[in-house]
Scaffold this motif. Structure first.
Motif, mmCIF file in Angstrom:
data_model
loop_
_atom_site.group_PDB
_atom_site.id
_atom_site.type_symbol
_atom_site.label_atom_id
_atom_site.label_comp_id
_atom_site.label_asym_id
_atom_site.label_seq_id
_atom_site.Cartn_x
_atom_site.Cartn_y
_atom_site.Cartn_z
ATOM 1 N N UNK A 165 0.824 -1.211 0.000
ATOM 2 C CA UNK A 165 0.000 0.000 0.000
ATOM 3 C C UNK A 165 0.857 1.260 0.000
ATOM 4 N N UNK A 166 1.935 1.241 0.779
ATOM 5 C CA UNK A 166 2.822 2.409 0.833
ATOM 6 C C UNK A 166 3.390 2.733 -0.552
ATOM 7 N N UNK A 167 3.846 1.713 -1.254
ATOM 8 C CA UNK A 167 4.396 1.917 -2.602
ATOM 9 C C UNK A 167 3.317 2.474 -3.529
ATOM 10 N N UNK A 168 2.116 1.912 -3.458
ATOM 11 C CA UNK A 168 1.026 2.396 -4.303
ATOM 12 C C UNK A 168 0.664 3.836 -3.978
ATOM 13 N N UNK A 169 0.586 4.151 -2.685
ATOM 14 C CA UNK A 169 0.244 5.522 -2.275
ATOM 15 C C UNK A 169 1.304 6.514 -2.745
ATOM 16 N N UNK A 197 -9.436 -4.872 6.747
ATOM 17 C CA UNK A 197 -9.106 -3.937 5.652
ATOM 18 C C UNK A 197 -8.998 -2.505 6.157
ATOM 19 N N UNK A 198 -9.982 -2.074 6.949
ATOM 20 C CA UNK A 198 -9.977 -0.684 7.436
ATOM 21 C C UNK A 198 -8.766 -0.415 8.314
ATOM 22 N N UNK A 199 -8.430 -1.366 9.175
ATOM 23 C CA UNK A 199 -7.257 -1.207 10.050
ATOM 24 C C UNK A 199 -5.970 -1.155 9.228
ATOM 25 N N UNK A 200 -5.903 -1.981 8.197
ATOM 26 C CA UNK A 200 -4.716 -2.010 7.329
ATOM 27 C C UNK A 200 -4.539 -0.674 6.611
ATOM 28 N N UNK A 201 -5.604 -0.147 6.037
ATOM 29 C CA UNK A 201 -5.518 1.132 5.319
ATOM 30 C C UNK A 201 -5.151 2.255 6.285
ATOM 31 N N UNK A 213 -1.786 4.331 5.935
ATOM 32 C CA UNK A 213 -1.958 5.772 5.735
ATOM 33 C C UNK A 213 -1.172 6.588 6.744
ATOM 34 N N UNK A 214 -1.217 6.193 8.000
ATOM 35 C CA UNK A 214 -0.487 6.932 9.038
ATOM 36 C C UNK A 214 1.018 6.841 8.827
ATOM 37 N N UNK A 215 1.481 5.668 8.428
ATOM 38 C CA UNK A 215 2.922 5.508 8.195
ATOM 39 C C UNK A 215 3.371 6.388 7.038
ATOM 40 N N UNK A 216 2.630 6.364 5.941
ATOM 41 C CA UNK A 216 3.044 7.129 4.761
ATOM 42 C C UNK A 216 2.988 8.623 5.027
ATOM 43 N N UNK A 217 2.005 9.087 5.806
ATOM 44 C CA UNK A 217 1.921 10.514 6.135
ATOM 45 C C UNK A 217 3.077 10.939 7.035
ATOM 46 N N UNK A 218 3.506 10.060 7.934
ATOM 47 C CA UNK A 218 4.634 10.400 8.810
ATOM 48 C C UNK A 218 5.949 10.418 8.045
ATOM 49 N N UNK A 219 6.045 9.584 7.011
ATOM 50 C CA UNK A 219 7.272 9.513 6.221
ATOM 51 C C UNK A 219 7.331 10.584 5.137
ATOM 52 N N UNK A 220 6.165 10.997 4.649
ATOM 53 C CA UNK A 220 6.117 11.981 3.571
ATOM 54 C C UNK A 220 4.986 12.983 3.828
ATOM 55 N N UNK A 269 -3.637 11.572 3.301
ATOM 56 C CA UNK A 269 -4.529 10.422 3.173
ATOM 57 C C UNK A 269 -5.899 10.766 3.761
ATOM 58 N N UNK A 270 -6.900 10.793 2.909
ATOM 59 C CA UNK A 270 -8.273 11.091 3.328
ATOM 60 C C UNK A 270 -9.047 9.786 3.457
#
Length: 376
Positions: free
Chosen positions: A26-30, A46-50, A54-61, A66-67
């Protein structure tokens, strides 16, 4: 003392198990702006995974926003549009004044009315005249893309229960509209998922549907058993209790590696344990769950036909050749034609899932209850 097991909500704590490969995917796709469709039966996380990805990618970039939009209970394009605008504006800035300015700049043909209470995060609402908005729906659908270009940021719009758009008035036309706009976006990508696997699958794998081949389809698999074999004993130990490997495996096997129900049963076992888990405790905890769900499941099957009950009995008995003459006669399923209608009805009721064309009970607790009530 707080239970170490969580279920029935989005999991963000240490109770989130594994999914490292899926998170990376998901991170790569995002990051790459690739549209993603996440498919699995309900309550597989699914909801927990997204949320986690989302939180990881927002903290990294920080330039990726992520809405998250949940379409549960949303039955019209109007409310869909309101939720989309609200989510995108709130992610674009932390200032209400900037929300207003963005709205005026990019939604000038719609004239939305903004209202805000004491807490902007919970009391911020958007209303507009739908007749006017419907004529300018592309302004709404392009909002994240236009903001992204202006502010040099990227949006990932994650929409839960996406299959619900199939119930909207003029649904196919609306889906065509969404697809035609979204496929042009460069600063915005979409992650779409929902709890009705067969409906979500049809939206994205049916060649006649507007969202056919819209993005990267990820079929979520069950969490590997080895992760539960580590997580459950460790969680007991951290709270001053103990469970051996054999009883841990029994919990996992009873609930068939299903994340929600493993955590549910483990929670009941944990509640009923003073110091060390015994087989009696596991059995009594399982009985508690069966007793609790008895009325729920009884009501759920009230409208089932005799053919549907008979077919479920065959599935519960692990019959391999369900369409054979012997099985049809043994369980009174009637004819192969009736068998097809029965399968479709049970899938629609979300009782069975035909993953890899093999029928499986969606709810492992229901399967256990059904076997008790309707022995083969």
């Amino acid at each position: 003392m707080k239970s170490p097991f969580e279920f029935g909500k989005v999991i963000e704590s240490n109770s989130f198990i594994d999914r490292t490969d899926e998170i990376e995917h998901l991170k790569v796709n995002f990051q790459s702006g690739i549209n993603t469709i996440l498919i699995s039966p309900r309550r597989w996380g699914k909801s927990s995974l997204v949320q986690k990805a989302g939180k990881i990618i927002e903290s990294e970039n920080p330039k990726i926003k992520v809405c998250k939009i949940d379409l549960f209970g949303i039955t019209s394009q109007k409310v869909f549009a309101e939720r989309l605008i609200r989510s995108v504006l709130m992610k674009s800035s932390s200032k209400f004044e900037e929300w207003l300015n963005i709205g005026k700049q990019f939604l000038q043909n719609i004239i939305p009315v903004f209202s805000i209470g004491v807490d902007p995060n919970s009391d911020f609402t958007i209303k507009f005249d739908w007749q006017s908005a419907e004529k300018n729906i592309e302004d709404i659908l392009n909002l994240p893309e236009n903001i992204g270009k202006k502010k040099d940021i990227k949006f990932v719009i994650c929409i839960d229960e996406f299959q619900n758009i199939g119930n909207y008035p003029d649904s196919i036309a609306f889906q065509e509209q969404l697809r035609s706009v979204w496929q042009t976006h460069q600063n915005t990508s979409y992650c779409l998922y929902g709890s009705k696997r067969h409906l979500i699958t049809d939206l994205f794998k049916n060649q006649s549907m507007p969202f056919y081949r819209f993005g990267d389809i990820i079929f979520l698999k069950k969490i590997d058993k080895k992760h539960w074999m580590h997580f459950i004993p460790a969680s007991f130990k951290e709270t001053g209790k103990e469970i051996d490997a054999g009883l841990t495996e029994e919990i996992v096997d009873l609930m068939q590696n299903h994340p929600h129900y493993i955590q549910l049963l483990a929670h009941h076992v944990w509640l009923n344990t003073g110091r060390k888990v015994t087989r009696v405790i596991v059995d009594s905890s399982m009985k508690e769950i069966m007793d609790y769900y008895d009325m729920v499941y009884s009501r759920e099957i009230e409208g089932f036909s005799n053919h549907q009950i008979s077919y479920l009995k065959a599935i519960a008995a692990k019959e391999e050749h369900l369409s054979s003459k012997e099985t049809i006669l043994k369980y009174g399923i009637n004819t192969p034609g009736n068998l097809t209608r029965t399968k479709q009805a049970l899938e629609k009721k979300d009782i069975l899932d035909f993953f890899d064309k093999t029928p499986q009970f969606v709810d492992p607790a229901f399967e256990l209850w059904f076997k008790q009530k309707f022995p083969a």
